[in-house]
Design a protein around this motif. Structure first.
Motif, short mmCIF file in Angstrom:
data_model
loop_
_atom_site.label_atom_id
_atom_site.label_comp_id
_atom_site.label_asym_id
_atom_site.label_seq_id
_atom_site.Cartn_x
_atom_site.Cartn_y
_atom_site.Cartn_z
N ASN A 53 41.33 38.81 7.12
CA ASN A 53 40.77 37.62 6.49
C ASN A 53 41.89 36.88 5.79
O ASN A 53 42.86 37.50 5.31
CB ASN A 53 39.70 38.00 5.46
CG ASN A 53 38.49 38.66 6.09
OD1 ASN A 53 38.12 38.32 7.21
ND2 ASN A 53 37.88 39.59 5.38
N LYS A 54 41.79 35.55 5.71
CA LYS A 54 42.84 34.75 5.10
C LYS A 54 43.08 35.24 3.67
O LYS A 54 42.13 35.44 2.90
CB LYS A 54 42.47 33.27 5.09
CG LYS A 54 43.66 32.37 4.90
CD LYS A 54 43.40 30.97 5.41
CE LYS A 54 44.71 30.21 5.53
NZ LYS A 54 44.52 28.90 6.13
N GLY A 55 44.33 35.46 3.34
CA GLY A 55 44.68 35.98 2.02
C GLY A 55 44.98 37.46 2.03
O GLY A 55 45.60 37.98 1.09
N TYR A 99 45.05 31.06 11.95
CA TYR A 99 44.44 30.64 10.68
C TYR A 99 44.18 29.14 10.63
O TYR A 99 43.37 28.67 9.83
CB TYR A 99 45.31 31.06 9.50
CG TYR A 99 45.07 32.47 9.00
CD1 TYR A 99 43.79 33.03 8.97
CD2 TYR A 99 46.13 33.24 8.53
CE1 TYR A 99 43.59 34.31 8.51
CE2 TYR A 99 45.94 34.53 8.07
CZ TYR A 99 44.66 35.06 8.04
OH TYR A 99 44.45 36.34 7.58
N LYS A 100 44.84 28.37 11.48
CA LYS A 100 44.57 26.92 11.52
C LYS A 100 43.18 26.64 12.09
O LYS A 100 42.61 25.58 11.85
CB LYS A 100 45.64 26.20 12.36
CG LYS A 100 46.98 26.10 11.64
CD LYS A 100 48.03 25.46 12.52
CE LYS A 100 49.38 25.45 11.80
NZ LYS A 100 50.47 25.01 12.69
N GLU A 104 49.54 32.65 11.71
CA GLU A 104 49.44 31.31 11.12
C GLU A 104 48.72 30.33 12.06
O GLU A 104 47.91 29.52 11.63
CB GLU A 104 50.84 30.76 10.77
CG GLU A 104 51.41 31.31 9.47
CD GLU A 104 50.44 31.15 8.30
OE1 GLU A 104 49.97 30.01 8.06
OE2 GLU A 104 50.11 32.16 7.66
N PRO A 120 41.58 33.53 16.58
CA PRO A 120 40.61 33.18 15.53
C PRO A 120 39.31 33.94 15.83
O PRO A 120 38.93 34.07 16.99
CB PRO A 120 40.41 31.67 15.70
CG PRO A 120 41.48 31.21 16.63
CD PRO A 120 41.90 32.38 17.44
N ASP A 123 40.56 29.19 11.95
CA ASP A 123 39.53 30.01 11.29
C ASP A 123 40.17 30.82 10.17
O ASP A 123 41.36 31.13 10.22
CB ASP A 123 38.89 30.95 12.34
CG ASP A 123 37.67 31.69 11.81
OD1 ASP A 123 37.05 31.21 10.84
OD2 ASP A 123 37.33 32.75 12.36
N ASN A 124 39.36 31.18 9.18
CA ASN A 124 39.88 32.01 8.08
C ASN A 124 39.70 33.50 8.32
O ASN A 124 39.98 34.32 7.45
CB ASN A 124 39.24 31.60 6.74
CG ASN A 124 37.72 31.74 6.75
OD1 ASN A 124 37.14 32.30 7.69
ND2 ASN A 124 37.08 31.24 5.72
N GLU A 125 39.21 33.85 9.51
CA GLU A 125 39.13 35.25 9.93
C GLU A 125 39.86 35.40 11.26
O GLU A 125 39.77 34.53 12.12
CB GLU A 125 37.66 35.68 10.12
CG GLU A 125 36.82 35.62 8.87
CD GLU A 125 35.35 35.93 9.15
OE1 GLU A 125 35.01 36.16 10.33
OE2 GLU A 125 34.56 35.92 8.20
N ILE A 126 40.54 36.53 11.41
CA ILE A 126 41.34 36.76 12.62
C ILE A 126 40.99 38.11 13.22
O ILE A 126 40.70 39.07 12.51
CB ILE A 126 42.84 36.71 12.28
CG1 ILE A 126 43.26 35.27 12.01
CG2 ILE A 126 43.70 37.29 13.39
CD1 ILE A 126 44.71 35.14 11.61
#
Length: 323
Positions: free
Chosen positions: A137-139, A185-186, A182, A159, A188-191
């Motif tokens: 998840n982003k972060g 993440y452009k 990166e 994504p 979606d905030n989940e990968i």
């Protein structure tokens, strides 16, 4: 004559492809049964676009439109939006609240299948195999060693909630991993990061055709690029071979898994499920519930191989929604 709203566009990178799909539906709609209305759904506007490209705003309170002083309401919505908000459950929930029938699956199934991570997790207990994966998840802290230890190299970074191969990278070395993350993440905030499956890629269309859940002829994907990316899908950089060059036994096996997933999830409308076959074992990648509907798209190709015209395909979807 039924009034059919064909919704197209959307809020994601896929909006251009959706506009093409929606216009094909409009073109092939049976004009003896239906009045077709092209509805563009964008963040900044929801509008009916007539044949002269004049725009009339949609009233979101009841999904109606005023045209030259006449209020038009819709008997059914043909959903041709790839990505959000048409493929992730938002439009489905909205239309359910308004009690307007629509051609895709219900909102829960849309949200679930749009989320690759959750979709594959739900099917895993039923013995449906998928690639080894790692989620971010982003972060979250990125531990490249841990990721590579789990999924190996090469691997795919995707994504979690996106389509049309936007934001996907094939990673061959550890140094490429942060860049690929990166890029994903452009979108979606989940990968989801998946191990590379070296095998035959096939895609399986499943539809409810005239009340019977039907597996369409299977298509084999042979990409000229490293994988079935945007160029391969939409710019001719791949071969799409229908029926796939796999044994009758494997055709039955893959078709049965795709059909089982459709039935387990209580799907409606269209589905197109992607697999990689490795050592005679199919591994499921994802399911698309609003697949491309251009004449070159995979579901129309498969329908044609089954003797189903585009007009029949679209009429069937509308009639089932109205039933």
């Amino acid at each position: 004559m039924k009034n059919i709203a064909i919704i197209m566009g959307g809020y994601s990178s896929e909006y251009k492809i959706s506009l093409i799909s929606g216009n094909v539906v409009y073109q092939y709609l049976d004009k003896t049964k239906y009045n077709g209305f092209r509805i563009h759904i964008f963040k900044e506007k929801w509008v009916y676009v007539d044949d002269a490209d004049a725009e009339f705003p949609i009233d979101k309170n009841d999904f109606s439109v005023m045209v030259n002083g006449n209020k038009i309401s819709f008997d059914c919505v043909f959903n041709a939006i790839h990505g959000t908000p048409g493929e992730d459950g938002l439009m489905q929930a909205y239309f359910q609240l308004l009690e307007i029938p629509q051609t895709s699956c219900d909102y829960y199934q849309s949200a679930l299948t749009f989320n690759k991570r959750d979709f594959l997790s739900v099917l895993k207990p039923y013995g449906i195999k998928s690639a080894t994966s790692y989620y971010l998840n982003k972060g979250d802290e990125i531990n490249a060693d841990e990721i590579i230890k789990k999924v190996g190299l090469p691997c795919f970074v995707k994504p979690n909630k996106a389509g049309s191969s936007f934001g996907i990278s094939k990673v061959k070395t550890a140094s490429e991993l942060p860049i690929a993350i990166e890029v994903a993440y452009k979108e979606d905030n989940e990968i989801i990061i998946e191990s590379f499956l070296d095998g035959t890629e096939v895609t399986v269309g499943v539809i409810n055709y005239k009340g019977k859940i039907t597996v369409l002829p299977i298509t084999e994907i042979v990409s000229d690029n490293d994988f079935f990316d945007y160029e391969a899908k939409y710019q001719g950089k791949s071969q799409e071979i229908t029926p796939a060059r796999i044994s009758d036994e494997m055709t039955q096996k893959v078709g049965a898994i795709a059909k089982r997933a459709y039935e387990l999830l209580k799907m409606k409308g269209f589905s197109r499920t992607e697999f990689i076959i490795v050592n005679d074992e199919p591994y499921m990648l994802e399911m698309n519930t609003i697949p491309g509907l251009t004449s070159e798209s995979l579901i129309p190709q498969q329908a044609a191989a089954a003797g189903i015209t585009l007009e029949d395909l679209f009429t069937n979807a509308i009639e089932l929604a109205l039933a």
